[in-house]
Design a protein around this motif. Sequence first.
Motif, PDB file in Angstrom:
ATOM      1  N   ARG A  65       0.850  -1.179   0.000  1.00  0.00           N
ATOM      2  CA  ARG A  65       0.000   0.000   0.000  1.00  0.00           C
ATOM      3  C   ARG A  65       0.897   1.244   0.000  1.00  0.00           C
ATOM      4  N   GLU A  93       1.226   5.199   0.332  1.00  0.00           N
ATOM      5  CA  GLU A  93       0.481   6.257   1.011  1.00  0.00           C
ATOM      6  C   GLU A  93       1.135   7.610   0.770  1.00  0.00           C
ATOM      7  N   TRP A 153       0.913  11.304   2.461  1.00  0.00           N
ATOM      8  CA  TRP A 153       0.431  12.095   3.599  1.00  0.00           C
ATOM      9  C   TRP A 153       0.808  13.558   3.382  1.00  0.00           C
ATOM     10  N   CYS A 162      -4.600  11.822   3.842  1.00  0.00           N
ATOM     11  CA  CYS A 162      -3.805  10.682   3.373  1.00  0.00           C
ATOM     12  C   CYS A 162      -4.564   9.969   2.262  1.00  0.00           C
ATOM     13  N   SER A 182      -4.179   6.664  -0.352  1.00  0.00           N
ATOM     14  CA  SER A 182      -3.407   5.427  -0.444  1.00  0.00           C
ATOM     15  C   SER A 182      -4.017   4.532  -1.501  1.00  0.00           C
ATOM     16  N   GLU A 229      -3.633   0.368  -3.092  1.00  0.00           N
ATOM     17  CA  GLU A 229      -3.097  -0.965  -2.838  1.00  0.00           C
ATOM     18  C   GLU A 229      -2.703  -1.627  -4.157  1.00  0.00           C
TER      19      GLU A 229
END
Length: 737
Positions: free
Chosen positions: A522, A524, A526, A586, A588, A590
């Motif tokens: 994953r 991410e 931020w 955030c 994200s 996968e």
Amino acid sequence: MNILDSLINEQDSLERQNDKLRKIAESLMRRVEQDTDESGAAYAQFQRAAMLEETVRARTQELERALDLLNDSNAKLALANAETEAARANLANAIETVQEGFALFDADEKLVMCNSRFGKHMRDIHPLLKPGLPFEDYVTLVANSPFLALPDGESAVEWREKRMARHKDNHVVFNARMAGSRWLQVSEHRTPDGGTVVLQTDVTDMVLIERQERERLLDDQARLIRATLDHLDQGVCIFDAQSRLAGWNRRVGELLSIPYGRFLVGTHFDMVLERIRESVEFEDDHSPEVIDRWVRATTRRAPLSFELSLSNDRILAVFAQAMPDDGFVISFTDVSAERAAVRAISNAKETLELRVMERTLELEDALSEAERANASKSRFVAAASHDLLQPLSAAKLYVTSVEVEHAHSPQGERLEKASNALLSVEQILGALLDISKLDSGQAAVHVSAVPLRVLLEQLSDEMRPIAHQKGLEMRVVCTDAVVLSDATYLRRILQNLMSNAVRYTESGRVLVGARRVRGGVRVEVWDTGPGIPENQQERVFDEFHRLNASASPANGMGLGLAIVERACRTLQHPLHLSSKLGQGTCFSIELPLAPEQLGAQTTVSTNDTQPRDGLEHLIILLIENDAELRDALTLTLEGWSADVLPCASLAEAEALLKEVDISPDVIVADYQLDDDLLGLDAVIALRKQHGPLPACIITANRTSSLADECDQAGVSMMHKPLDADLLRAFLSKAQRD
């Protein structure tokens, strides 16, 4: 001595002088013997007499030797003169035996000698060819001789000037036509001492043989052409540059129902057209006036095609094309059967379409208005974006070329703003095109093993300067994980997410990293931005939706997240959003892991460009059917010191290369040319003629299938609107290779 000088006369002969001296000596001796009292004086006189005799003897010997030398020299000189006269006579005889006219001029341009054949074809000047005649006077005499047939439209003065100009060359050969259809070949050669040898050869027989052979070949060719025309199923008429009938075949009369005898050589096209109008009708909005204007056009004429209808339901397809000598050919083809078949197919198609329409009415009614609007929007955006890429490419190239010229002028800042505005338009159009493809399902993806480390390092290098410019801290934590995805779309997804985080974060930092999850990774992103309200978190993925409505369009049009959502949906990568007001956001995604054996084989392309090398003397063949883009590309390439050969089609390119007789160093071609010809086909055709040239295809088509075709053909590909830096990098690499 005075007495002695008076006794000896220098005009006397040597014998006379010797005789006098002998007598003087005897007298002196007797006097010495008789007068002994004066012996001293007498002896002195005797000594002087003896010395005088010795001197006279030595002088006599010297005179005799000088006389002998003089006699020898006279004999040798006489022998040399005889040999010279013999050599001159032999040379004159040898020159006279030469079958050609021969003349020798010395280094001072004076006639030394010539044989009787030199100038014999000009009876008026032949007697004037005497030694000492200046070469310039000789040329003047020839130019004004009535026995010289001057070329049409050329005066004697002009011929003389051209002849003297050619005389400056070391070797000269030319043919001159004489009166009475005689031809002379004149050749000049320089001698080592700067003189000139002129030879005149009668080549009349060779010229006549050549003309007879040429006429025979022309007759054979005419018979072959006539036989070929008579065996064609098409009717053919050939007209010369004055629009006069030069040739035809029997099929013309059969198709147009015109008696064969009414076609005569030299008949003007106007009369032929009047005869055609008597039995046919023009279709396809063509009229005799349109055809007449095409025939009378003085500029380059494009091929003309139209159809004629005859009274017996026959249809003729007519094709007119200009020839290199400004003449033209018109062909007539009977297409009645083809047209009947087309009408039958059209009727069947209409019937079938009517039946299909009846069966699908219920389905069309069932489609919702929203779906129709969405489909219409996608098609419109795709078409509009594609059509705008062409003029946008031209605009960018024009602005870039002007921006370089005015980099340090007051207009430089305005040009920079204009360039930035065009860049924004390009980004928006690219985003619209991506969205339309994703919405319409036309986006082709190639799932392969993608190393995240390489991708994240590239994006870090790209985004970190932008973040630092805003005073933000950007940190990218790389990973060695290799995932299964489409490298291009995955890069676009992460780039949009990172760009969005930097754009909406005013202070703090942006963190990008990857976490291992079950069966995958994953990634991410931020940020410490203002956060997204919960009621807006679903809408941020809509196109043209921005939380900060007062933001400038230069900061984005709200398309980035829309592309991210649609790309993730197409690739089946789950997308998540987590945000709190005042604390940040955030995003994200996968990604599934790739098998280990694929990880070491995958690389990700970069957008790094090569150094800006000079392109002096690089010959670029540019094939672009759009005039505006072709002019813009030409201006840009010439601004880089390259030599550009701009063409609108493959045929024009082949004709231009044949005319200038050179091969280009690189080919830049548009993908979609006129006449359904593709740029790849043009490149392949030119490589067959000029070898494996470096080539680049420019296109607005972003499908992966086209990219595969270019890779297989060994051709680079660039998308519209063109990036000038990428284009220059490609040309620099081609120049170095």
